[in-house]
Design a protein around this motif. Structure first.
Motif, PDB file in Angstrom:
ATOM      1  N   LEU A  65       0.791  -1.100  -0.141  1.00  0.00           N
ATOM      2  CA  LEU A  65      -0.085  -0.147   0.086  1.00  0.00           C
ATOM      3  C   LEU A  65       0.618   1.217   0.024  1.00  0.00           C
ATOM      4  O   LEU A  65       0.912   1.905  -0.019  1.00  0.00           O
ATOM      5  CB  LEU A  65      -1.024  -0.091   1.357  1.00  0.00           C
ATOM      6  N   ARG A  66       1.906   0.789   0.827  1.00  0.00           N
ATOM      7  CA  ARG A  66       2.709   2.272   0.752  1.00  0.00           C
ATOM      8  C   ARG A  66       3.454   2.373  -0.388  1.00  0.00           C
ATOM      9  O   ARG A  66       3.903   3.536  -0.656  1.00  0.00           O
ATOM     10  CB  ARG A  66       3.521   2.408   2.103  1.00  0.00           C
ATOM     11  N   GLY A 124      -9.854   4.600   1.148  1.00  0.00           N
ATOM     12  CA  GLY A 124      -8.957   3.876   0.846  1.00  0.00           C
ATOM     13  C   GLY A 124      -9.263   2.632  -0.407  1.00  0.00           C
ATOM     14  O   GLY A 124      -8.201   1.871  -0.618  1.00  0.00           O
ATOM     15  N   THR A 184       2.765   2.822  -2.948  1.00  0.00           N
ATOM     16  CA  THR A 184       2.431   3.722  -4.745  1.00  0.00           C
ATOM     17  C   THR A 184       2.501   5.269  -4.220  1.00  0.00           C
ATOM     18  O   THR A 184       2.334   5.968  -5.187  1.00  0.00           O
ATOM     19  CB  THR A 184       0.606   3.647  -4.510  1.00  0.00           C
ATOM     20  N   ASP A 197      -9.342   3.471  -3.372  1.00  0.00           N
ATOM     21  CA  ASP A 197      -8.327   4.193  -3.961  1.00  0.00           C
ATOM     22  C   ASP A 197      -6.392   3.387  -3.678  1.00  0.00           C
ATOM     23  O   ASP A 197      -5.946   3.524  -4.413  1.00  0.00           O
ATOM     24  CB  ASP A 197      -7.995   5.859  -4.087  1.00  0.00           C
ATOM     25  N   TYR A 198      -6.424   3.717  -2.634  1.00  0.00           N
ATOM     26  CA  TYR A 198      -5.095   3.356  -1.643  1.00  0.00           C
ATOM     27  C   TYR A 198      -5.118   1.589  -2.565  1.00  0.00           C
ATOM     28  O   TYR A 198      -4.038   1.221  -2.963  1.00  0.00           O
ATOM     29  CB  TYR A 198      -5.533   3.235  -0.322  1.00  0.00           C
ATOM     30  N   ASN A 225       1.211   6.949  -2.047  1.00  0.00           N
ATOM     31  CA  ASN A 225      -0.433   7.236  -1.228  1.00  0.00           C
ATOM     32  C   ASN A 225       0.020   7.969  -0.031  1.00  0.00           C
ATOM     33  O   ASN A 225       0.015   9.121   0.915  1.00  0.00           O
ATOM     34  CB  ASN A 225      -1.635   7.173  -1.750  1.00  0.00           C
ATOM     35  N   ILE A 226       1.057   7.054   0.923  1.00  0.00           N
ATOM     36  CA  ILE A 226       0.593   7.188   1.936  1.00  0.00           C
ATOM     37  C   ILE A 226       1.772   7.679   2.510  1.00  0.00           C
ATOM     38  O   ILE A 226       3.420   7.109   1.968  1.00  0.00           O
ATOM     39  CB  ILE A 226       1.662   5.437   3.236  1.00  0.00           C
ATOM     40  N   GLU A 245      -4.086   9.010   7.777  1.00  0.00           N
ATOM     41  CA  GLU A 245      -2.946  10.390   6.680  1.00  0.00           C
ATOM     42  C   GLU A 245      -4.118  11.393   7.099  1.00  0.00           C
ATOM     43  O   GLU A 245      -3.226  12.604   6.779  1.00  0.00           O
ATOM     44  CB  GLU A 245      -3.481   9.885   5.322  1.00  0.00           C
ATOM     45  N   ALA A 256      -6.580   0.167   4.179  1.00  0.00           N
ATOM     46  CA  ALA A 256      -6.090   1.153   3.956  1.00  0.00           C
ATOM     47  C   ALA A 256      -7.480   1.947   4.176  1.00  0.00           C
ATOM     48  O   ALA A 256      -7.201   3.037   4.412  1.00  0.00           O
ATOM     49  CB  ALA A 256      -6.570   0.630   2.400  1.00  0.00           C
ATOM     50  N   VAL A 298      -6.595   5.940   5.885  1.00  0.00           N
ATOM     51  CA  VAL A 298      -6.317   6.993   5.188  1.00  0.00           C
ATOM     52  C   VAL A 298      -6.656   7.634   7.184  1.00  0.00           C
ATOM     53  O   VAL A 298      -7.066   8.495   7.238  1.00  0.00           O
ATOM     54  CB  VAL A 298      -7.484   7.149   4.362  1.00  0.00           C
ATOM     55  N   ASP A 318      -5.010   1.410  -6.592  1.00  0.00           N
ATOM     56  CA  ASP A 318      -3.604   2.459  -7.062  1.00  0.00           C
ATOM     57  C   ASP A 318      -2.359   0.975  -6.283  1.00  0.00           C
ATOM     58  O   ASP A 318      -1.362   1.000  -6.983  1.00  0.00           O
ATOM     59  CB  ASP A 318      -2.974   3.230  -6.013  1.00  0.00           C
TER      60      ASP A 318
END
Length: 351
Positions: free
Chosen positions: A87-88, A202, A90, A204-205, A92-93, A144, A137, A141, A208
């Motif tokens: 997940l990271r 989440g 991408t 989208d995460y 996004n995180i 984040e 995810a 969020v 992605d």
């Protein structure tokens, strides 16, 4: 235990002292001055918790693990760490998180202040990796978007904020605010809007990171099948408290997200996969998955093919329905794989 009781007693006594003393400057102030005092006090509390969220990760990790326990299985830890890293990957995180597994058998995960995520063993047992990735995810969020900071600030009323802000001894203020934060660890309060935001982003995460987009709806279906529409109580309430939307609504919203992600080619209605308006097939239970789960996961694989412009006519190879070089669905005994592939192709042909 005696030390723990002493700390709790001291924190309670300090809190009582602070709250019992009405600040003289505020009592004598004008309305405008009171507004200024109030705004300054709330800003002070906000900055305190933002700093705590940024700088006290090890403290909150210890507090969370003390409350939940730690599941000492290296394979379980490796699984959640691997999903987190995917997940990271991408981009996004943006924050660094501490992730650990608790031994509780209930399906649950939560994000604490300090960027600490706890995932129950029960969630690992109930979900496959893609489904678990969506739940993680969702919690990321919260981290984040600093939803925990917003939540704990709501636990501090204006009167308390004023007393803390105007306290003569800053140690008393710190003890009181830290005590509120400590109680918040296992009693997180997010708004419905924050929960919807976590579900939405989440998703989208999830996609992605390359996971099956159908896993979002599938994970919520698993949660609904276990606990129903009514909100769980106790520690389970972190994942699905009363301020979350109804679980079926979350399933349906994730189906809608999948539909949009596919370019409006793939949908699920009345338990059936729909491709370009044509019914294809419904999944049946197999290998620990429910039929509904398998329907969402198969729809998700098709949605990803459409999203990536890799859709091709489907075929049945004797065990799986294959499309775009991807196994969409494993056919079980009693299902007619050739007929299912033919029905799928009727929809694909309309693309």
């Amino acid at each position: 235990m005696a030390v723990k009781r002493w700390k709790k007693g001291m924190a309670a006594a300090l809190a009582a002292c602070v709250l019992a003393s009405a600040p003289a400057p505020v009592m004598a102030a004008s309305v405008a001055e009171k507004l200024i005092y109030g705004a300054a006090a709330l800003l002070y509390v906000s900055k305190y918790y933002s700093a705590l969220d940024d700088g006290a990760q090890s403290q909150f990790l210890g507090e969370c693990q003390q409350q939940t326990g730690v599941y000492g299985d290296p394979a379980a830890d490796a699984r959640v760490q691997g999903i987190y890293q995917q997940l990271r990957s991408t981009g996004n995180i943006k924050r660094d998180y501490e992730i650990y597994v608790a031994p509780d058998e209930e399906i649950n995960a939560f994000m604490s202040l300090g960027g600490v995520m706890c995932v129950n063993k029960g969630a690992l047992d109930a979900f496959d990796d893609a489904e678990l990735a969506y739940v993680m995810a969702h919690e990321l969020v919260h981290g984040e978007k600093r939803h925990s900071v917003s939540g704990v600030k709501k636990q501090v009323g204006l009167t308390t904020a004023l007393n803390v802000y105007l306290a003569d001894d800053p140690t008393i203020a710190s003890v009181l605010l830290a005590n509120i934060a400590g109680n918040y660890v296992s009693n997180a309060v997010f708004t419905k809007d924050q929960e919807k935001e976590a579900d939405d982003i989440g998703f989208d995460y999830l996609v992605d990171a390359g996971y099956n987009p159908g896993a979002a709806a599938a994970s919520m279906a698993v949660l609904r099948d276990r606990y129903g529409e009514s909100s769980p109580t106790g520690i389970r309430a972190v994942l699905a408290p009363g301020n979350h939307p109804a679980t079926s609504d979350r399933v349906n919203k994730n189906i809608k997200r999948l539909y949009e992600y596919s370019g409006k080619h793939v949908n699920v209605k009345d338990g059936q996969i729909i491709v370009n308006g044509k019914k294809a097939f419904a999944g049946v239970a197999l290998s620990g998955y429910t039929g509904e789960e398998r329907t969402y996961l198969a729809a998700g694989r098709l949605a990803k093919l459409y999203h990536d412009n890799q859709i091709t006519p489907a075929s049945y190879d004797g065990s799986d329905i294959v499309c775009g070089g991807t196994s969409i669905y494993t056919v079980s005994a009693g299902e007619d794989g050739a007929a299912m592939a033919a029905a799928l192709n009727e929809g694909i042909a309309k693309s």
